[in-house]
Write a protein that holds these residues in place. Structure first.
Motif, PDB file in Angstrom:
ATOM      1  N   MET A   1      61.881   0.698   5.560  1.00  0.00           N
ATOM      2  CA  MET A   1      60.514   0.619   6.009  1.00  0.00           C
ATOM      3  C   MET A   1      60.524   0.356   7.508  1.00  0.00           C
ATOM      4  SD  MET A   1      57.472  -1.548   4.343  1.00  0.00           S
ATOM      5  CE  MET A   1      56.882  -0.149   3.452  1.00  0.00           C
ATOM      6  N   PHE A   2      59.490   0.858   8.183  1.00  0.00           N
ATOM      7  CA  PHE A   2      59.422   0.728   9.628  1.00  0.00           C
ATOM      8  C   PHE A   2      58.050   0.262  10.087  1.00  0.00           C
ATOM      9  CE2 PHE A   2      62.804   3.745   8.969  1.00  0.00           C
ATOM     10  CZ  PHE A   2      63.725   3.447   9.954  1.00  0.00           C
TER      11      PHE A   2
ATOM     12  N   ASN B   1      56.710   3.856   5.249  1.00  0.00           N
ATOM     13  CA  ASN B   1      57.713   3.661   4.209  1.00  0.00           C
ATOM     14  C   ASN B   1      58.732   4.794   4.179  1.00  0.00           C
ATOM     15  OD1 ASN B   1      56.032   5.595   3.198  1.00  0.00           O
ATOM     16  ND2 ASN B   1      55.645   4.609   1.248  1.00  0.00           N
ATOM     17  N   VAL B   2      58.844   5.533   5.279  1.00  0.00           N
ATOM     18  CA  VAL B   2      59.886   6.557   5.407  1.00  0.00           C
ATOM     19  C   VAL B   2      61.236   5.842   5.404  1.00  0.00           C
ATOM     20  CG1 VAL B   2      60.855   8.267   6.989  1.00  0.00           C
ATOM     21  CG2 VAL B   2      58.400   8.194   6.596  1.00  0.00           C
ATOM     22  N   ASN B   3      62.225   6.433   4.748  1.00  0.00           N
ATOM     23  CA  ASN B   3      63.504   5.752   4.548  1.00  0.00           C
ATOM     24  C   ASN B   3      64.486   5.860   5.709  1.00  0.00           C
ATOM     25  OD1 ASN B   3      62.931   4.735   1.980  1.00  0.00           O
ATOM     26  ND2 ASN B   3      63.376   6.710   1.058  1.00  0.00           N
TER      27      ASN B   3
ATOM     28  N   LYS C   1      65.416   6.602   9.925  1.00  0.00           N
ATOM     29  CA  LYS C   1      64.905   6.652  11.296  1.00  0.00           C
ATOM     30  C   LYS C   1      64.829   8.085  11.823  1.00  0.00           C
ATOM     31  CE  LYS C   1      65.384   4.299  15.716  1.00  0.00           C
ATOM     32  NZ  LYS C   1      66.117   3.251  16.442  1.00  0.00           N
ATOM     33  N   PRO C   2      65.852   8.923  11.601  1.00  0.00           N
ATOM     34  CA  PRO C   2      65.746  10.307  12.080  1.00  0.00           C
ATOM     35  C   PRO C   2      64.554  11.061  11.475  1.00  0.00           C
ATOM     36  CG  PRO C   2      68.031   9.808  11.566  1.00  0.00           C
ATOM     37  CD  PRO C   2      67.211   8.656  11.066  1.00  0.00           C
ATOM     38  N   GLU C   3      64.297  10.832  10.193  1.00  0.00           N
ATOM     39  CA  GLU C   3      63.135  11.485   9.566  1.00  0.00           C
ATOM     40  C   GLU C   3      61.846  11.007  10.211  1.00  0.00           C
ATOM     41  OE1 GLU C   3      60.905  11.989   5.228  1.00  0.00           O
ATOM     42  OE2 GLU C   3      62.708  10.755   5.357  1.00  0.00           O
ATOM     43  N   LEU C   4      61.731   9.695  10.437  1.00  0.00           N
ATOM     44  CA  LEU C   4      60.529   9.140  11.057  1.00  0.00           C
ATOM     45  C   LEU C   4      60.369   9.649  12.487  1.00  0.00           C
ATOM     46  CD1 LEU C   4      58.063   7.370  10.860  1.00  0.00           C
ATOM     47  CD2 LEU C   4      59.504   5.404  11.455  1.00  0.00           C
ATOM     48  N   GLU C   5      61.455   9.748  13.225  1.00  0.00           N
ATOM     49  CA  GLU C   5      61.382  10.275  14.591  1.00  0.00           C
ATOM     50  C   GLU C   5      60.849  11.711  14.581  1.00  0.00           C
ATOM     51  OE1 GLU C   5      64.919   7.680  16.737  1.00  0.00           O
ATOM     52  OE2 GLU C   5      65.458   9.514  15.662  1.00  0.00           O
ATOM     53  N   GLY C   6      61.260  12.501  13.594  1.00  0.00           N
ATOM     54  CA  GLY C   6      60.752  13.859  13.475  1.00  0.00           C
ATOM     55  C   GLY C   6      59.267  13.895  13.185  1.00  0.00           C
TER      56      GLY C   6
ATOM     57  N   GLN D   1      49.276  -7.060  -4.196  1.00  0.00           N
ATOM     58  CA  GLN D   1      48.647  -5.767  -3.877  1.00  0.00           C
ATOM     59  C   GLN D   1      49.618  -4.799  -3.232  1.00  0.00           C
ATOM     60  OE1 GLN D   1      47.516  -8.781  -3.058  1.00  0.00           O
ATOM     61  NE2 GLN D   1      45.319  -8.954  -3.440  1.00  0.00           N
ATOM     62  N   LEU D   2      50.623  -5.289  -2.544  1.00  0.00           N
ATOM     63  CA  LEU D   2      51.586  -4.420  -1.854  1.00  0.00           C
ATOM     64  C   LEU D   2      52.939  -4.378  -2.541  1.00  0.00           C
ATOM     65  CD1 LEU D   2      50.862  -5.296   1.890  1.00  0.00           C
ATOM     66  CD2 LEU D   2      50.064  -3.327   0.581  1.00  0.00           C
ATOM     67  N   SER D   3      53.023  -4.834  -3.769  1.00  0.00           N
ATOM     68  CA  SER D   3      54.314  -4.885  -4.448  1.00  0.00           C
ATOM     69  C   SER D   3      54.952  -3.507  -4.599  1.00  0.00           C
ATOM     70  CB  SER D   3      54.174  -5.541  -5.820  1.00  0.00           C
ATOM     71  OG  SER D   3      53.295  -4.779  -6.642  1.00  0.00           O
ATOM     72  N   PHE D   4      54.152  -2.445  -4.531  1.00  0.00           N
ATOM     73  CA  PHE D   4      54.703  -1.086  -4.614  1.00  0.00           C
ATOM     74  C   PHE D   4      55.691  -0.827  -3.480  1.00  0.00           C
ATOM     75  CE2 PHE D   4      51.160  -0.623  -1.740  1.00  0.00           C
ATOM     76  CZ  PHE D   4      51.613   0.283  -0.797  1.00  0.00           C
ATOM     77  N   LEU D   5      55.586  -1.533  -2.385  1.00  0.00           N
ATOM     78  CA  LEU D   5      56.506  -1.338  -1.261  1.00  0.00           C
ATOM     79  C   LEU D   5      57.936  -1.676  -1.658  1.00  0.00           C
ATOM     80  CD1 LEU D   5      54.444  -2.905   1.660  1.00  0.00           C
ATOM     81  CD2 LEU D   5      54.758  -0.497   1.141  1.00  0.00           C
ATOM     82  N   LEU D   6      58.106  -2.683  -2.476  1.00  0.00           N
ATOM     83  CA  LEU D   6      59.443  -3.083  -2.888  1.00  0.00           C
ATOM     84  C   LEU D   6      59.998  -2.158  -3.965  1.00  0.00           C
ATOM     85  CD1 LEU D   6      58.990  -6.955  -3.016  1.00  0.00           C
ATOM     86  CD2 LEU D   6      60.096  -5.591  -1.251  1.00  0.00           C
ATOM     87  N   GLU D   7      59.125  -1.451  -4.654  1.00  0.00           N
ATOM     88  CA  GLU D   7      59.545  -0.573  -5.742  1.00  0.00           C
ATOM     89  C   GLU D   7      60.044   0.769  -5.239  1.00  0.00           C
ATOM     90  OE1 GLU D   7      56.107  -0.405  -8.211  1.00  0.00           O
ATOM     91  OE2 GLU D   7      56.164  -2.553  -8.633  1.00  0.00           O
ATOM     92  N   SER D   8      59.671   1.164  -4.022  1.00  0.00           N
ATOM     93  CA  SER D   8      60.062   2.499  -3.533  1.00  0.00           C
ATOM     94  C   SER D   8      61.387   2.492  -2.836  1.00  0.00           C
ATOM     95  CB  SER D   8      58.999   3.065  -2.614  1.00  0.00           C
ATOM     96  OG  SER D   8      58.702   2.179  -1.565  1.00  0.00           O
TER      97      SER D   8
END
Length: 96
Positions: free
Chosen positions: A1-2, A52-54, A56-61, A89-96
Motif C-alpha cells: 500500500m502507498f 492499494n497498488v502492490n 512501486k513500478p506499477e504505481l509510478e506507471g 470499515q477499512l479492514s478490507f485493506l488488510l485482506e487484499s
C-alpha cells in the motif's frame, strides 16, 4: 500500500485549469480499484492519495497518466507502508 503525497509546484490558478482532468483520472483509478481515498491538503498546497497498488513500478506507471504529472504541476512522493491495523470499515485493506 502507498501514500502518494502531491505537492504543487505552480500557482493554484494553473492547478485549477487541470482539476477536472485530474478528477477524471482519479475516478478512473477508483473504478480500477487502484485508489482507496484521496483529498486536498489543508492549506491547499497539494493532495494525498491512498493507493492499494502492490508495486512501486506499477504505481509510478499509473501516476504518469495523471494530468498534474503530465503538465508538471506537482511533485509526487511515494511512501510505501504495510497496514497492520485498520478500523473495521477499512479492514478490507488488510485482506487484499
Amino acid at each position: 500500500m502507498f501514500i502518494i503525497n502531491l505537492t504543487y509546484k505552480v500557482q493554484l490558478e494553473k492547478v485549477d485549469n487541470y482539476l477536472n482532468e485530474h478528477i477524471e483520472f482519479l475516478n478512473e483509478q477508483y473504478e480500477l480499484g487502484h485508489f482507496v481515498a484521496s483529498g486536498r491538503k489543508v492549506p491547499r498546497t497539494g493532495g494525498v492519495i491512498l493507493s492499494n497498488v502492490n508495486s512501486k513500478p506499477e504505481l509510478e506507471g499509473i501516476i504518469e497518466k495523471d494530468p498534474f504529472k503530465i503538465n508538471n504541476l506537482a511533485d509526487y512522493e511515494l511512501i510505501e507502508f504495510v497496514p497492520t491495523k485498520t478500523s473495521e470499515q477499512l479492514s478490507f485493506l488488510l485482506e487484499s
